[in-house]
Design an enzyme around this catalytic site. Sequence first.
Site, PDB file in Angstrom:
ATOM      1  N   HIS A 271      -2.665  34.745  -3.925  1.00 12.48           N
ATOM      2  CA  HIS A 271      -3.751  35.686  -4.260  1.00 12.48           C
ATOM      3  C   HIS A 271      -4.223  36.443  -3.011  1.00 12.48           C
ATOM      4  CE1 HIS A 271      -3.687  34.088  -8.232  1.00 12.48           C
ATOM      5  NE2 HIS A 271      -4.105  32.895  -7.850  1.00 12.48           N
ATOM      6  N   ASP A 322       2.143  33.628 -12.171  1.00 12.21           N
ATOM      7  CA  ASP A 322       0.977  32.746 -12.160  1.00 12.21           C
ATOM      8  C   ASP A 322       0.632  32.191 -13.546  1.00 12.21           C
ATOM      9  OD1 ASP A 322      -1.355  31.410 -11.530  1.00 12.21           O
ATOM     10  OD2 ASP A 322      -2.433  33.144 -10.772  1.00 12.21           O
TER      11      ASP A 322
HETATM   12 ZN   LIG Z   1      -2.311  29.503  -9.329  1.00 10.64          ZN
END
Ligand SMILES: [Zn+2]
Length: 448
Positions: A271, A322
């Site tokens: 991220h 993800d």
């Molecule tokens: Zn994750």
Amino acid sequence: MPLTGGAWHAELAWLGPGRGVARRVLVEADGDRIAAVTADADPPPGAARLPGLTVPGLANGHSHAFHRALRGRTHRGRGDFWSWRERMYELAARLDPDRYLALAAATYAEMALAGVTAVGEFHYLHHDPAGRPYADPNRMGHALVEAAARAGVRLTLIDTCYLRAGLGGEPLAGPQVRFGDGDAAAWAERAGALRDTPTVRVAAGIHSVRAVDQAGMAVVAGWARDRDAPLHLHLSEQRAENQACLAATGRTPAALADAAGVLGHRTTAVHATHLTADDIARLGATGTTACLCPTTERDLADGIGPARALADAGSPLCLGSDSHAVVDLFEEARAVELDERLATGRRGHHRAEDLLAAATAAGMRALGWHAGRLEPGHLADLVTVTLDSPRLAGAAPADLVDHLVFAATASDVTHVTVGGNPVVEDGHHLLVGDVGAALARALAAVDA
Ligand SMILES: [Zn+2]
């Protein structure tokens, strides 16, 4: 997985950043590795024909396979990451090894159809719902290994340390108890029993600075360093994490991880959305990879990460699906550029070939594989996209990579080869067959 070697003749093939697309490319493999790549070659007898554009296998740098069961069920209504997490925890509590295996195998098969040849599974669902180890303490990890084998993809099993519920040292509670090993030494002992194979790479994970204290982070980082294994961690996905970390430690998550020896060239920060200028400089200077997961970050209203600034600072970029709100690495790749356009009001932050490199070579490196380029020595992972689909029809030769990155979808993938073995042919999964039916069965079993 048998190692076959072989030869493939690609109508067109992308040879990497700065090298463009070549015609009539012969790729020859010895075992699971590429031995030779020759452009303008005639197809030898027995070579498999690959019509369309062939690129290296795609790397899905960040996966939680079980989140596939949240698709379509968590998009309605209001809320944020934290309310979504409650739904994710309810699901996690319902998984046993058999359901986990079936769901992961079907999810990885969906990835294979999308051209993913290696997946990094960020795995922390270690123990039974009461937090007790299974008879095999790595039963759930071994289920993922079996799932990847059934789906025909490489697995980097990122065994993830998860010790506490928050930065104040709150103990794991409720659905979280099955994530924990008690302390970092116990995590290291359990993870140390996992073994690499030709298609499985064992890696280390730190769930987040919330979930592992500084001393624990140092233990996990040392474990990865001793094995020369990849190390991944969630980093600054949420502003609330940054605020809590600053309040508890006086440092940002990136500064705290750096102080614990976590950052470095074998480390991937997943991220990396809400960073200070100092955080970006730290990640870049240490060569830490940033794994962006734009379709999840937009689904969870996380924010838009500073991808251009990270790349300029020295961080390689890679991509992950993800939560699998969609499984489409082309969508992840273009989202890096398109989201940054929305955030800045300007176009042209990332070249298409650099985004394709993020989806291939950079992702493979972050997952510990020597793969992602069509060149000798790399693993023979190949993905072919048809140029006959409505999305890609009429693509001009000079614009092929731009056209691919900005318009292709997972549905355009026709052929996938993993380590020289055919896994997908003409859009058909050779090992799983009807992937939609496999997903439906696995999802029904989770609900049962
Ligand atoms: Zn994750």
